[in-house]
Design a protein around this motif. Structure first.
Motif, short mmCIF file in Angstrom:
data_model
loop_
_atom_site.label_atom_id
_atom_site.label_comp_id
_atom_site.label_asym_id
_atom_site.label_seq_id
_atom_site.Cartn_x
_atom_site.Cartn_y
_atom_site.Cartn_z
N GLY A 53 0.73 -1.20 0.17
CA GLY A 53 -0.05 0.02 -0.06
C GLY A 53 0.89 1.18 0.10
O GLY A 53 0.40 2.06 -0.86
N GLU A 54 2.09 1.24 0.63
CA GLU A 54 2.89 2.42 0.86
C GLU A 54 3.46 2.79 -0.48
O GLU A 54 3.48 3.68 -1.04
N LYS A 55 3.92 1.46 -1.22
CA LYS A 55 4.56 1.51 -2.44
C LYS A 55 3.42 2.07 -3.37
O LYS A 55 3.86 2.98 -4.04
N LEU A 56 2.24 1.57 -3.34
CA LEU A 56 1.35 2.21 -4.43
C LEU A 56 1.11 3.90 -4.17
O LEU A 56 1.03 4.39 -5.27
N GLU A 57 1.24 4.12 -3.02
CA GLU A 57 0.92 5.67 -2.65
C GLU A 57 2.08 6.22 -3.35
O GLU A 57 2.05 7.43 -3.88
N ARG A 58 3.42 5.94 -3.01
CA ARG A 58 4.42 6.57 -3.61
C ARG A 58 4.36 6.61 -5.31
O ARG A 58 4.72 7.60 -5.70
N MET A 59 4.04 5.43 -5.51
CA MET A 59 3.67 5.40 -7.25
C MET A 59 2.95 6.56 -7.63
O MET A 59 2.91 6.83 -8.83
N TYR A 60 1.82 6.48 -7.13
CA TYR A 60 0.85 7.43 -7.40
C TYR A 60 1.34 8.88 -7.45
O TYR A 60 1.12 9.48 -8.48
N ARG A 61 2.13 9.38 -6.45
CA ARG A 61 2.59 10.41 -6.34
C ARG A 61 3.58 10.70 -7.66
O ARG A 61 3.67 11.78 -8.25
N HIS A 62 4.36 9.84 -7.69
CA HIS A 62 5.75 9.64 -8.68
C HIS A 62 4.97 9.75 -10.28
O HIS A 62 5.29 10.85 -11.10
N ILE A 68 1.26 10.97 -15.97
CA ILE A 68 0.69 9.74 -16.34
C ILE A 68 -0.78 9.56 -15.62
O ILE A 68 -0.89 9.79 -14.39
N SER A 69 -1.93 9.35 -16.40
CA SER A 69 -3.19 9.35 -15.80
C SER A 69 -3.31 8.24 -14.83
O SER A 69 -2.65 7.21 -14.99
N ARG A 70 -4.01 8.40 -13.87
CA ARG A 70 -4.41 7.20 -12.80
C ARG A 70 -5.11 6.04 -13.55
O ARG A 70 -4.73 5.01 -13.12
N GLY A 71 -5.81 6.44 -14.73
CA GLY A 71 -6.48 5.01 -15.28
C GLY A 71 -5.42 4.32 -15.98
O GLY A 71 -5.62 3.28 -16.05
N THR A 72 -4.23 5.03 -16.37
CA THR A 72 -3.10 4.04 -16.77
C THR A 72 -2.41 3.57 -15.91
O THR A 72 -1.80 2.38 -16.08
N VAL A 73 -2.22 4.19 -14.80
CA VAL A 73 -1.21 3.81 -13.79
C VAL A 73 -1.98 2.67 -12.97
O VAL A 73 -1.18 1.49 -12.91
N ALA A 74 -3.25 2.47 -12.81
CA ALA A 74 -3.87 1.78 -12.09
C ALA A 74 -5.32 1.38 -12.65
O ALA A 74 -6.34 2.34 -12.16
N PRO A 75 -5.38 0.54 -13.66
CA PRO A 75 -6.79 0.42 -14.18
C PRO A 75 -7.75 -0.28 -13.35
O PRO A 75 -7.38 -0.84 -12.31
N PRO A 76 -9.09 -0.12 -13.46
CA PRO A 76 -9.89 -0.65 -12.77
C PRO A 76 -9.87 -2.20 -12.29
O PRO A 76 -9.96 -2.50 -10.81
N TRP A 103 -7.12 -3.75 -11.93
CA TRP A 103 -5.92 -3.90 -10.97
C TRP A 103 -6.26 -3.23 -9.71
O TRP A 103 -5.97 -3.83 -8.51
N ARG A 104 -7.01 -2.11 -9.70
CA ARG A 104 -7.33 -1.68 -8.12
C ARG A 104 -8.36 -2.80 -7.56
O ARG A 104 -8.25 -2.92 -6.13
N LEU A 105 -9.12 -3.48 -8.33
CA LEU A 105 -9.89 -4.62 -7.73
C LEU A 105 -9.19 -5.61 -7.01
O LEU A 105 -9.45 -6.08 -6.19
N LEU A 106 -8.18 -5.95 -8.00
CA LEU A 106 -7.26 -7.06 -7.21
C LEU A 106 -6.50 -6.63 -5.97
O LEU A 106 -6.28 -7.27 -4.95
N TRP A 107 -6.16 -5.21 -6.00
CA TRP A 107 -5.50 -4.66 -4.68
C TRP A 107 -6.53 -4.75 -3.55
O TRP A 107 -6.16 -5.12 -2.43
N LYS A 108 -7.86 -4.50 -4.01
CA LYS A 108 -8.64 -4.26 -2.84
C LYS A 108 -8.97 -5.74 -2.35
O LYS A 108 -9.46 -5.90 -1.01
N MET A 109 -8.89 -6.72 -3.16
CA MET A 109 -8.87 -8.10 -2.58
C MET A 109 -7.97 -8.55 -2.12
O MET A 109 -7.90 -9.76 -1.72
N GLY A 110 -6.91 -8.08 -1.95
CA GLY A 110 -5.62 -8.33 -1.06
C GLY A 110 -4.46 -8.82 -1.97
O GLY A 110 -3.34 -9.22 -1.50
N LEU A 111 -4.84 -8.81 -3.21
CA LEU A 111 -3.63 -9.41 -3.97
C LEU A 111 -2.30 -8.45 -4.45
O LEU A 111 -3.08 -7.21 -4.90
#
Length: 119
Positions: free
Chosen positions: A4-13, A19-27, A29-37
């Motif tokens: 989670g911390e790595k993702l937050e740093r990636m978003y800022r970077h 680079i748009s958030r939709g490209t960086v974290a498509p839906p 992938w966000r679903l997989l992350w919310k599922m804990g993967l």
């Protein structure tokens, strides 16, 4: 650093890189992350796993939509449906993986294992 911390740093970077958030974290992938993967974001994933992930999803989704919308009424043979969906998935997966690898090289992004949050 946690995923989670790595993702937050990636978003800022990547925001700073434009680079748009939709490209960086498509839906998906966000679903997989919310599922804990803890899967790497598309920009940090290797070519082959990215091609397989995007191509598989596209082949199944596009194949189902085509079957529901057209193929079932046309009486299309199952082998032709499967072959068409597979070909579309392969093409889509290769193109998407190529786009993500191009963006990663353009912005000099390392692998997810080596990523520490940008400059």
């Amino acid at each position: 650093m946690t995923h989670g911390e790595k993702l937050e740093r990636m978003y800022r970077h990547t925001d700073a890189l434009g680079i748009s958030r939709g490209t960086v974290a498509p839906p998906a992938w966000r679903l997989l992350w919310k599922m804990g993967l803890e899967v790497p974001p598309p920009l940090f994933a290797p070519f082959l796993p990215m091609a397989l992930a995007t191509g598989s999803f596209f082949a199944v989704a596009w194949g189902l939509l085509m079957w529901l919308g057209f193929w079932a009424r046309q009486g299309m043979p199952v082998a032709l449906m499967a072959g068409s969906a597979l070909a579309a998935g392969v093409l889509f997966g290769l193109v998407m993986a190529g786009i993500y690898r191009h963006l990663a090289r353009k912005h000099r992004l390392p692998s997810w294992a080596d990523y520490r949050g940008g400059a």
